[in-house]
Enzyme design. Structure first.
Site, PDB file in Angstrom:
ATOM      1  N   PHE A 163       0.818  -1.224   0.000  1.00 17.07           N
ATOM      2  CA  PHE A 163       0.000   0.000   0.000  1.00 17.07           C
ATOM      3  C   PHE A 163       0.841   1.258   0.000  1.00 17.07           C
ATOM      4  CE2 PHE A 163       1.098  -0.032   4.476  1.00 17.07           C
ATOM      5  CZ  PHE A 163       1.154   1.318   4.787  1.00 17.07           C
ATOM      6  N   SER A 240       5.066  -7.064   3.458  1.00 19.50           N
ATOM      7  CA  SER A 240       5.513  -7.440   4.806  1.00 19.50           C
ATOM      8  C   SER A 240       6.266  -8.781   4.780  1.00 19.50           C
ATOM      9  CB  SER A 240       4.309  -7.527   5.734  1.00 19.50           C
ATOM     10  OG  SER A 240       3.439  -8.536   5.269  1.00 19.50           O
ATOM     11  N   CYS A 295       9.526   1.556   4.003  1.00 23.97           N
ATOM     12  CA  CYS A 295      10.411   0.454   4.380  1.00 23.97           C
ATOM     13  C   CYS A 295      11.826   0.955   4.631  1.00 23.97           C
ATOM     14  CB  CYS A 295      10.429  -0.615   3.299  1.00 23.97           C
ATOM     15  SG  CYS A 295      11.267  -0.091   1.814  1.00 23.97           S
ATOM     16  N   GLU A 396       8.883  -4.542  13.408  1.00 21.49           N
ATOM     17  CA  GLU A 396       8.523  -3.382  12.585  1.00 21.49           C
ATOM     18  C   GLU A 396       7.167  -2.841  13.045  1.00 21.49           C
ATOM     19  OE1 GLU A 396       7.333  -4.204   8.458  1.00 21.49           O
ATOM     20  OE2 GLU A 396       8.575  -2.504   7.841  1.00 21.49           O
TER      21      GLU A 396
HETATM   22  P1  NAD Z   1       1.333  -6.623   2.983  1.00 22.09           P
HETATM   23  O1  NAD Z   1       2.301  -7.738   3.106  1.00 22.09           O
HETATM   24  O2  NAD Z   1       0.161  -6.607   3.897  1.00 22.09           O
HETATM   25  O3  NAD Z   1       0.726  -6.558   1.491  1.00 22.09           O
HETATM   26  C1  NAD Z   1       1.572  -6.639   0.360  1.00 22.09           C
HETATM   27  C2  NAD Z   1       0.798  -7.313  -0.771  1.00 22.09           C
HETATM   28  O4  NAD Z   1       0.454  -8.639  -0.371  1.00 22.09           O
HETATM   29  C3  NAD Z   1      -0.501  -6.600  -1.101  1.00 22.09           C
HETATM   30  O5  NAD Z   1      -0.679  -6.607  -2.504  1.00 22.09           O
HETATM   31  C4  NAD Z   1      -1.544  -7.425  -0.385  1.00 22.09           C
HETATM   32  O6  NAD Z   1      -2.808  -7.400  -1.043  1.00 22.09           O
HETATM   33  C5  NAD Z   1      -0.965  -8.828  -0.383  1.00 22.09           C
HETATM   34  N1  NAD Z   1      -1.313  -9.586   0.817  1.00 22.09           N
HETATM   35  C6  NAD Z   1      -1.550  -9.094   2.069  1.00 22.09           C
HETATM   36  N2  NAD Z   1      -1.812 -10.107   2.909  1.00 22.09           N
HETATM   37  C7  NAD Z   1      -1.772 -11.244   2.201  1.00 22.09           C
HETATM   38  C8  NAD Z   1      -1.947 -12.614   2.523  1.00 22.09           C
HETATM   39  N3  NAD Z   1      -2.238 -13.014   3.754  1.00 22.09           N
HETATM   40  N4  NAD Z   1      -1.798 -13.517   1.540  1.00 22.09           N
HETATM   41  C9  NAD Z   1      -1.495 -13.151   0.292  1.00 22.09           C
HETATM   42  N5  NAD Z   1      -1.309 -11.854  -0.080  1.00 22.09           N
HETATM   43  C10 NAD Z   1      -1.444 -10.912   0.865  1.00 22.09           C
HETATM   44  O7  NAD Z   1       2.176  -5.261   3.099  1.00 22.09           O
HETATM   45  P2  NAD Z   1       1.617  -3.790   3.189  1.00 22.09           P
HETATM   46  O8  NAD Z   1       1.024  -3.592   4.550  1.00 22.09           O
HETATM   47  O9  NAD Z   1       0.824  -3.476   2.006  1.00 22.09           O
HETATM   48  O10 NAD Z   1       2.983  -2.947   3.075  1.00 22.09           O
HETATM   49  C11 NAD Z   1       3.795  -2.651   4.184  1.00 22.09           C
HETATM   50  C12 NAD Z   1       4.928  -3.628   4.282  1.00 22.09           C
HETATM   51  O11 NAD Z   1       5.680  -3.617   3.075  1.00 22.09           O
HETATM   52  C13 NAD Z   1       5.918  -3.245   5.379  1.00 22.09           C
HETATM   53  O12 NAD Z   1       6.326  -4.410   6.036  1.00 22.09           O
HETATM   54  C14 NAD Z   1       7.071  -2.623   4.618  1.00 22.09           C
HETATM   55  O13 NAD Z   1       8.324  -2.683   5.266  1.00 22.09           O
HETATM   56  C15 NAD Z   1       7.069  -3.451   3.370  1.00 22.09           C
HETATM   57  N6  NAD Z   1       7.736  -2.783   2.261  1.00 22.09           N
HETATM   58  C16 NAD Z   1       8.945  -3.268   1.888  1.00 22.09           C
HETATM   59  C17 NAD Z   1       9.651  -2.651   0.862  1.00 22.09           C
HETATM   60  C18 NAD Z   1      10.994  -3.171   0.443  1.00 22.09           C
HETATM   61  O14 NAD Z   1      11.446  -2.810  -0.641  1.00 22.09           O
HETATM   62  N7  NAD Z   1      11.650  -4.014   1.217  1.00 22.09           N
HETATM   63  C19 NAD Z   1       9.093  -1.535   0.220  1.00 22.09           C
HETATM   64  C20 NAD Z   1       7.845  -1.083   0.627  1.00 22.09           C
HETATM   65  C21 NAD Z   1       7.165  -1.720   1.658  1.00 22.09           C
END
Ligand code: NAD
Length: 512
Positions: A163, A240, A295, A396
């Site tokens: 997101f 995540s 992140c 985190e």
């Molecule tokens: P998230 O893991 O909840 O969601 C990421 C994607 O996975 C979304 O498209 C979501 O729809 C999908 N998703 C969510 N839960 C799922 C599940 N149980 N099963 C399958 N798919 C699922 O992450 P978020 O809350 O959208 O983003 C924040 C996280 O992303 C933080 O942990 C942040 O550190 C990380 N992040 C990392 C980077 C990097 O480059 N390392 C960059 C940006 C964000």
């Protein structure tokens, strides 16, 4: 064609329904197959996003498969020209994209504009695709034998994105996948989908053939379908750590190439010789920018020796001067948290930190805006005396919560950086070049800043962490991105000399 770009910043009485994007056009869905999108500044429902699943993924993969052979065989310069056109269109629509990011995510408009521009860097890198896809050519590897390498696309690639960067992170993935000749299925976050369709529409305007770029909205079910689908060859996931680990393990088990770039807990080390004003600015900018929902946010400050004593009041003073409000309002430093649930989770974390014995110097929990009572606003919080034994040190939080950790020596600080479960980015603040050099060599973290708080590498370089912050061997974008989205072939060539055929031999061929 219904464009989500036409959805204004003000909440509509009947929230418009967004469409998947498959085979170059929007695919409409029934209201009962959608979920709400909220404006975090007001809590109002501003749009409805489809909950796609296996059927939509299947349709998108079928379109991408059909489009693949022609896209793969499109001459490189013709492909590159589409990228130049897309670059111009994104630049022209940058404010529209940024406003959609702010509307859905809550981050300030200048911050959202910065996101678009940092995404655009990778599109610009991809414009040079004829150079990036060049192979090596080595004559005379053996007598009358030459060798060369070629890079070829894998097929259909998928991107699953978070997101918090609805434009930049996808732009770190799809330009590289497409530039390499793959076709693409994008599964964006359902929390911040507003800028998605505009990106698809801009690709179409740029001349990208139908089916090369597809979008399927959804959550778990759509992701599960991507991981299982035999027509998908490679997946890059950003999000995540628990979900990223699952995506990596399931996708690789199903024979796909997978890179997962995941959660973080970045620490900036401040040595006693640092410019403390600079370090305080950096800590506040990196800790609270985008409400800590980055992140690469620096959420731990490891202050060495007496640095904490001098730094803490400077940081606390700056926090007191932060302006918190809706992201589209001028001079706002920090917008709301992206969702009500996430706000509640951050509030829980602050309570946990207090219970663990950390010293809460600034408490953001009581903050509220009288004219936005339903918005998901939260003030900035600062803990002192955070220790590695605490959960608020290890986990985190992904919100506006900064923790000051006290270390006696540089070596103790370095042990903390290298002992953490996450390893995305880190930084050192010092005026000692020798100490900075040691830090660069000794820190077991891939992205390092020296007096730079958010060391996101330039868009033509690779990006990615280690340990709990990434799964897979290659990083996002840059040179690693090209490697990730191509198969390299090594070709060994002999053109027999007339009359020069050698006698039959079963000896393993040597290169002499
Ligand atoms: P998230 O893991 O909840 O969601 C990421 C994607 O996975 C979304 O498209 C979501 O729809 C999908 N998703 C969510 N839960 C799922 C599940 N149980 N099963 C399958 N798919 C699922 O992450 P978020 O809350 O959208 O983003 C924040 C996280 O992303 C933080 O942990 C942040 O550190 C990380 N992040 C990392 C980077 C990097 O480059 N390392 C960059 C940006 C964000």
């Amino acid at each position: 064609m219904t464009s989500i770009a036409s959805v204004g910043a003000s909440a509509a009485a009947t929230a418009p329904i967004m469409s998947h994007w498959i085979d170059g056009r929007p695919v409409e869905v029934l209201r009962e197959h959608t979920g709400p999108v909220h404006d975090p500044s007001t809590g109002a429902v501003i749009a409805r996003v489809p909950r796609g699943g296996a059927a939509e993924v299947d349709a998108a993969v079928a379109a991408a498969r059909r489009a693949f052979p022609a896209w793969r065989d499109t001459p490189l310069m013709a492909r590159s020209q589409i990228f130049f056109a897309f670059r111009e269109l994104v630049y022209r629509h940058r404010e529209e994209l940024a406003a959609l990011i702010t509307r859905d995510h809550g981050k300030t408009f200048p911050d959202a504009l910065g996101e678009v521009m940092r995404g655009l860097e990778t599109v610009e890198f991809a414009c040079g695709l004829p150079v990036h896809l060049a192979g090596l050519n080595t004559p005379n590897v053996s007598t009358n034998v030459d060798a060369h390498t070629i890079r070829q696309p894998l097929g259909v690639a998928a991107g699953i994105t978070p997101f918090n960067f609805p434009v930049m992170v996808p732009m770190w993935i799809y330009p590289i996948a497409l530039a390499c000749g793959n076709t693409f299925v994008w599964k964006p976050s359902s929390h911040t989908p507003g800028a998605t369709q505009l990106q698809a529409e801009l690709w179409k305007q740029a001349g990208l053939p139908d089916g090369v770029f597809n979008v399927v909205y959804g959550g778990r079910e759509a992701v599960g379908a991507i991981l299982e689908h035999p027509g998908i060859d490679a997946i890059q996931f950003v999000g995540s750590t628990p979900v990223g680990r699952y995506v990596y393990e399931t996708g690789t088990k199903n024979g796909k190439r997978v890179g997962s770039y995941t959660g973080a807990k970045n620490a900036m080390v401040v040595l006693p010789d640092a410019d403390m004003e600079l370090a305080a600015d950096a800590a506040v900018a990196a800790g609270f920018g985008s409400a800590g929902e980055r992140c690469m946010a620096q959420t731990l400050v490891i202050a060495v020796g007496d640095a904490a004593h001098r730094l803490l009041p400077l940081v606390s003073d700056r926090i007191g001067r932060l302006k918190i409000g809706p992201g589209m309002e001028p001079n706002v430093d920090m917008g709301p948290i992206y969702s009500a649930e996430h706000r509640a989770s951050i509030v829980d974390w602050i309570g946990k930190g207090v219970a663990e014995g950390a010293d809460l110097v600034r408490d953001g929990r009581p903050f509220h805006l009288d004219d936005h009572p339903e918005g998901y606003f939260l003030g900035a919080s600062l803990f002192d005396h955070v220790t590695p034994q605490m959960e608020i040190y290890r986990e985190e939080i992904f919100g506006p919560v900064l923790g000051m950790v006290r270390a006696t020596t540089y070596d103790e600080a370095m042990a903390m950086v290298n002992g953490h479960q996450y390893a995305n980015g880190t930084a050192i603040f010092t005026t000692d070049g020798g100490a900075a050099r040691r830090f660069e060599l000794e820190a077991d973290v891939p992205m390092i800043g020296i007096n730079v708080p958010i060391p996101v590498p330039a868009g033509y370089l690779s990006f990615g962490g280690a340990r709990g912050s990434a799964f897979g061997d290659l990083k996002l974008r840059g040179e690693d991105g090209i490697r990730f989205f191509t198969q390299q072939k090594m070709v060994t060539v002999r053109w027999p000399e007339p009359g020069g055929r050698e006698a039959l031999s079963l000896v393993f061929p040597g290169n002499r």
